[in-house]
Enzyme design. Structure first.
Site, PDB file in Angstrom:
ATOM      1  N   LYS A   1       3.502  11.208 -11.795  1.00  0.00           N
ATOM      2  CA  LYS A   1       2.684  10.277 -12.586  1.00  0.00           C
ATOM      3  C   LYS A   1       3.476   8.981 -12.727  1.00  0.00           C
ATOM      4  CE  LYS A   1      -0.221  13.139 -15.527  1.00  0.00           C
ATOM      5  NZ  LYS A   1      -0.565  13.465 -16.915  1.00  0.00           N
TER       6      LYS A   1
ATOM      7  N   ARG B   1      -2.374  21.671 -15.611  1.00  0.00           N
ATOM      8  CA  ARG B   1      -1.404  20.588 -15.856  1.00  0.00           C
ATOM      9  C   ARG B   1      -1.539  20.050 -17.284  1.00  0.00           C
ATOM     10  NH1 ARG B   1       0.998  15.935 -11.795  1.00  0.00           N
ATOM     11  NH2 ARG B   1       2.416  15.101 -13.340  1.00  0.00           N
TER      12      ARG B   1
ATOM     13  N   ASN C   1       0.653  18.816 -21.978  1.00  0.00           N
ATOM     14  CA  ASN C   1       0.399  17.884 -23.077  1.00  0.00           C
ATOM     15  C   ASN C   1       0.405  18.567 -24.443  1.00  0.00           C
ATOM     16  OD1 ASN C   1       0.121  15.584 -21.460  1.00  0.00           O
ATOM     17  ND2 ASN C   1      -1.973  16.176 -20.928  1.00  0.00           N
TER      18      ASN C   1
ATOM     19  N   HIS D   1       8.939   8.859 -28.465  1.00  0.00           N
ATOM     20  CA  HIS D   1       7.884   9.735 -27.953  1.00  0.00           C
ATOM     21  C   HIS D   1       8.195  11.216 -28.256  1.00  0.00           C
ATOM     22  CE1 HIS D   1       4.910  11.340 -25.183  1.00  0.00           C
ATOM     23  NE2 HIS D   1       5.868  12.016 -24.579  1.00  0.00           N
TER      24      HIS D   1
ATOM     25  N   GLU E   1      -4.087  16.983 -12.264  1.00  0.00           N
ATOM     26  CA  GLU E   1      -4.618  17.292 -13.595  1.00  0.00           C
ATOM     27  C   GLU E   1      -6.127  17.549 -13.568  1.00  0.00           C
ATOM     28  OE1 GLU E   1      -2.434  15.143 -16.605  1.00  0.00           O
ATOM     29  OE2 GLU E   1      -4.055  15.381 -18.023  1.00  0.00           O
TER      30      GLU E   1
ATOM     31  N   HIS F   1       0.482  11.297 -29.763  1.00  0.00           N
ATOM     32  CA  HIS F   1       0.035   9.942 -29.416  1.00  0.00           C
ATOM     33  C   HIS F   1      -0.568   9.252 -30.630  1.00  0.00           C
ATOM     34  CE1 HIS F   1      -0.287  11.090 -24.887  1.00  0.00           C
ATOM     35  NE2 HIS F   1       0.911  10.669 -25.206  1.00  0.00           N
TER      36      HIS F   1
ATOM     37  N   ARG G   1       0.811  -1.236   0.000  1.00  0.00           N
ATOM     38  CA  ARG G   1       0.000   0.000   0.000  1.00  0.00           C
ATOM     39  C   ARG G   1       0.842   1.283   0.000  1.00  0.00           C
ATOM     40  NH1 ARG G   1      -2.520  -3.390   3.469  1.00  0.00           N
ATOM     41  NH2 ARG G   1      -4.395  -4.321   2.588  1.00  0.00           N
TER      42      ARG G   1
ATOM     43  N   HIS H   1       0.828  16.532 -27.576  1.00  0.00           N
ATOM     44  CA  HIS H   1       0.736  15.112 -27.235  1.00  0.00           C
ATOM     45  C   HIS H   1      -0.471  14.400 -27.852  1.00  0.00           C
ATOM     46  CE1 HIS H   1       4.031  16.022 -24.593  1.00  0.00           C
ATOM     47  NE2 HIS H   1       4.070  14.785 -24.123  1.00  0.00           N
TER      48      HIS H   1
ATOM     49  N   LYS I   1       8.134  22.710 -14.706  1.00  0.00           N
ATOM     50  CA  LYS I   1       7.247  21.577 -14.422  1.00  0.00           C
ATOM     51  C   LYS I   1       6.807  21.616 -12.961  1.00  0.00           C
ATOM     52  CE  LYS I   1       5.825  16.994 -15.089  1.00  0.00           C
ATOM     53  NZ  LYS I   1       5.922  15.717 -15.749  1.00  0.00           N
TER      54      LYS I   1
ATOM     55  N   GLU J   1      10.719  17.891 -25.229  1.00  0.00           N
ATOM     56  CA  GLU J   1       9.980  18.259 -24.014  1.00  0.00           C
ATOM     57  C   GLU J   1      10.541  19.550 -23.395  1.00  0.00           C
ATOM     58  OE1 GLU J   1       7.239  16.577 -23.224  1.00  0.00           O
ATOM     59  OE2 GLU J   1       7.517  14.481 -23.851  1.00  0.00           O
TER      60      GLU J   1
HETATM   61  N1  LIG Z   1       5.474   9.937 -15.702  1.00  0.00           N
HETATM   62  C1  LIG Z   1       5.451  10.928 -16.533  1.00  0.00           C
HETATM   63  O1  LIG Z   1       5.032  12.045 -16.210  1.00  0.00           O
HETATM   64  C2  LIG Z   1       5.969  10.717 -17.905  1.00  0.00           C
HETATM   65  C3  LIG Z   1       6.212  11.819 -18.739  1.00  0.00           C
HETATM   66  C4  LIG Z   1       6.784  11.588 -19.987  1.00  0.00           C
HETATM   67  C5  LIG Z   1       7.091  10.293 -20.383  1.00  0.00           C
HETATM   68  N2  LIG Z   1       6.827   9.247 -19.532  1.00  0.00           N
HETATM   69  C6  LIG Z   1       7.172   7.878 -19.923  1.00  0.00           C
HETATM   70  O2  LIG Z   1       8.590   7.806 -20.054  1.00  0.00           O
HETATM   71  C7  LIG Z   1       8.912   6.777 -20.975  1.00  0.00           C
HETATM   72  C8  LIG Z   1       9.950   7.289 -21.932  1.00  0.00           C
HETATM   73  O3  LIG Z   1      11.104   7.645 -21.213  1.00  0.00           O
HETATM   74  P1  LIG Z   1      12.537   7.736 -21.899  1.00  0.00           P
HETATM   75  O4  LIG Z   1      12.440   8.576 -23.098  1.00  0.00           O
HETATM   76  O5  LIG Z   1      13.504   8.088 -20.851  1.00  0.00           O
HETATM   77  O6  LIG Z   1      12.740   6.263 -22.480  1.00  0.00           O
HETATM   78  P2  LIG Z   1      13.469   4.962 -21.881  1.00  0.00           P
HETATM   79  O7  LIG Z   1      13.296   4.843 -20.446  1.00  0.00           O
HETATM   80  O8  LIG Z   1      13.023   3.824 -22.741  1.00  0.00           O
HETATM   81  O9  LIG Z   1      15.007   5.258 -22.191  1.00  0.00           O
HETATM   82  C9  LIG Z   1      15.441   5.402 -23.538  1.00  0.00           C
HETATM   83  C10 LIG Z   1      16.632   4.483 -23.842  1.00  0.00           C
HETATM   84  O10 LIG Z   1      17.822   5.049 -23.269  1.00  0.00           O
HETATM   85  C11 LIG Z   1      18.493   4.070 -22.476  1.00  0.00           C
HETATM   86  N3  LIG Z   1      19.212   4.820 -21.446  1.00  0.00           N
HETATM   87  C12 LIG Z   1      18.740   5.375 -20.328  1.00  0.00           C
HETATM   88  N4  LIG Z   1      19.667   6.122 -19.729  1.00  0.00           N
HETATM   89  C13 LIG Z   1      20.779   6.012 -20.491  1.00  0.00           C
HETATM   90  C14 LIG Z   1      22.088   6.567 -20.391  1.00  0.00           C
HETATM   91  N5  LIG Z   1      22.407   7.429 -19.433  1.00  0.00           N
HETATM   92  N6  LIG Z   1      22.990   6.220 -21.332  1.00  0.00           N
HETATM   93  C15 LIG Z   1      22.658   5.385 -22.366  1.00  0.00           C
HETATM   94  N7  LIG Z   1      21.435   4.856 -22.516  1.00  0.00           N
HETATM   95  C16 LIG Z   1      20.512   5.172 -21.587  1.00  0.00           C
HETATM   96  C17 LIG Z   1      17.381   3.185 -21.993  1.00  0.00           C
HETATM   97  O11 LIG Z   1      17.871   1.939 -21.553  1.00  0.00           O
HETATM   98  C18 LIG Z   1      16.517   3.096 -23.245  1.00  0.00           C
HETATM   99  O12 LIG Z   1      17.067   2.171 -24.149  1.00  0.00           O
HETATM  100  C19 LIG Z   1       7.621   6.355 -21.629  1.00  0.00           C
HETATM  101  O13 LIG Z   1       7.203   5.137 -21.092  1.00  0.00           O
HETATM  102  C20 LIG Z   1       6.640   7.459 -21.246  1.00  0.00           C
HETATM  103  O14 LIG Z   1       5.317   6.984 -21.134  1.00  0.00           O
HETATM  104  C21 LIG Z   1       6.279   9.444 -18.326  1.00  0.00           C
HETATM  105 ZN   LIG Z   2       5.752  13.729 -23.303  1.00  0.00          ZN
END
Ligand SMILES: NC(=O)c1ccc[n+]([C@@H]2O[C@H](COP(=O)([O-])OP(=O)(O)OC[C@H]3O[C@@H](n4cnc5c(N)ncnc54)[C@H](O)[C@@H]3O)[C@@H](O)[C@H]2O)c1
Ligand SMILES: [Zn+2]
Length: 361
Positions: free
Chosen positions: A141, A241, A245, A265, A235, A252, A119, A248, A225, A183
């Protein structure tokens, strides 16, 4: 090192930004002293940074690591089960703490494991991609994907600390850096025109991974942010908030149409921001010269400008199924000016259709 506070009453926390942070024991010591720690990372990031981070946890009672497969396709229930199983087998109680070491995938899944294990237990974000440093690690999030939809299972759950080590970006592939920059540019567009100007002047040093410029861009992004989230943590209908997006809903649709993993993304969001800007220009909000600046900065950041070949009908269909829609009409984030965004459903359908029909160049 600079610390930005995110002001959420009892759930407030600090976002530390600087160089070499993962090797700085004192940043973590208050949170990990005499606790059982689980570091959750993936097979790409582990060989790069796991040992270094572990050295900073000498005050912990015990440390385990959980190394997941790399990729968005592993942001699912199976990986979550792997985490729960390790924690249970190692008899981790409610006073243990999870550390997310990796990009947004690891951050989202670890946060959700933290929100749900017994929990709710504490967790810390150590984001290692630019996108996770400026966006996903901040704001609470958390979640996983379901086979019927991305990010469909989740919770709002804030970390205790976000430790952003800019030096981790040294190993980040250029394409991932550009995706994160989308972003970063977004903050300039939605609420910080002065930052947008700074980005226009400093984009090339960011692309060459100049540490001082990266620190500056990350701090400025996190401040933006943090204030949006502090104003509208969950949101609400007010839509503050939701301005995060920008691009987005278009983005998406692109991600779904081409299949996840084919476009990053950030790349889809970049094109989405251009489309939202174009519509804002056609509706008389932003000027032609602003639209030209927006296209130009996205191009300079090595991001795509044009959507893939998606018909207008498919675009509309995919946009309409976005989870942020209410009452059947597609909710859009548009720009009132360069530096000010708003959420609206008050537009003529033909404006949206025209935006979807024409290519950018
Ligand atoms: N929670 C939120 O508010 C929020 C906001 C935006 C995106 N997201 C989520 O985030 C995710 C995307 O995140 P991302 O773009 O970081 O992608 P990711 O986590 O897949 O990382 C991208 C790639 O980089 C590699 N990597 C990470 N750090 C590294 C480093 N220092 N050196 C070399 N390689 C490295 C990872 O292993 C992966 O292959 C999605 O799932 C999306 O839905 C969440
Ligand atoms: Zn985004």
């Amino acid at each position: 090192m600079e610390t930005i506070k995110i002001d959420l009453g009892k759930r407030s926390y600090g976002i530390c930004v600087g160089r070499g942070l993962i090797a700085k024991e004192d940043i973590f010591s208050n949170y990990i002293c005499n606790k059982n720690i689980a570091i959750i990372t993936n097979e790409t990031v582990a060989p790069l940074y796991l040992d270094k981070l572990k050295e900073s946890f000498s005050g912990a009672k015990s440390i385990i690591d959980i190394i997941l497969h790399d990729g968005e396709e592993y942001k699912n229930q199976d990986s979550l089960d792997t985490i729960y199983e390790s924690l249970l087998k190692n008899k981790f109680g409610r006073d243990s703490i999870l550390i997310a070491l990796g990009g947004g995938v690891i951050g989202d899944i670890t946060g959700y494991a933290g929100a749900t294990y017994m929990r709710g237990i504490d967790f810390i974000q150590v984001p290692t991609t630019l996108l996770s440093q400026v966006d996903s690690s901040v704001g609470g999030k958390t979640g996983i994907n379901h086979k019927l939809g991305k990010n469909m299972i989740g919770a709002f759950y804030q970390p205790k600390l976000v430790a952003i080590d800019v030096d981790c970006l040294v190993t980040l592939p250029d394409k991932e850096l550009s995706a994160g920059l989308a972003e970063v540019i977004k903050y300039g567009l939605i609420r910080d025109s002065i930052f947008f100007e700074w980005l226009e002047e400093n984009m090339n040093s960011l692309l060459s991974k100049d540490s001082d410029s990266l620190v500056e861009a990350i701090i400025r992004s996190c401040k933006n942010k943090a204030s949006v989230v502090a104003e509208d943590e969950f949101e609400s209908e007010k839509g503050i908030r939701a301005t995060l997006n920008l691009g987005h809903t278009f983005g998406h649709a692109i991600e779904t149409a081409v299949g996840y993993g084919n476009w990053l993304h950030g790349e889809a969001v970049a094109v989405g921001m251009i489309m939202a800007s174009k519509m804002s220009m056609h509706m008389g909000y932003i000027q032609d010269k602003d639209y030209a600046r927006i296209k130009n900065i996205i191009k300079t950041a090595n991001l795509p400008l044009n959507p893939p070949d998606i018909s207008q009908a498919q675009f509309l269909d995919l946009m309409a199924s976005d989870k942020k829609n209410k009452d059947g009409k597609i909710n859009l984030i548009l720009l009132r000016s360069l530096g000010e965004a708003f959420q609206t459903k008050d537009y003529e359908m033909k404006m949206l259709e025209a935006t979807l029909k024409t290519k950018i160049f």
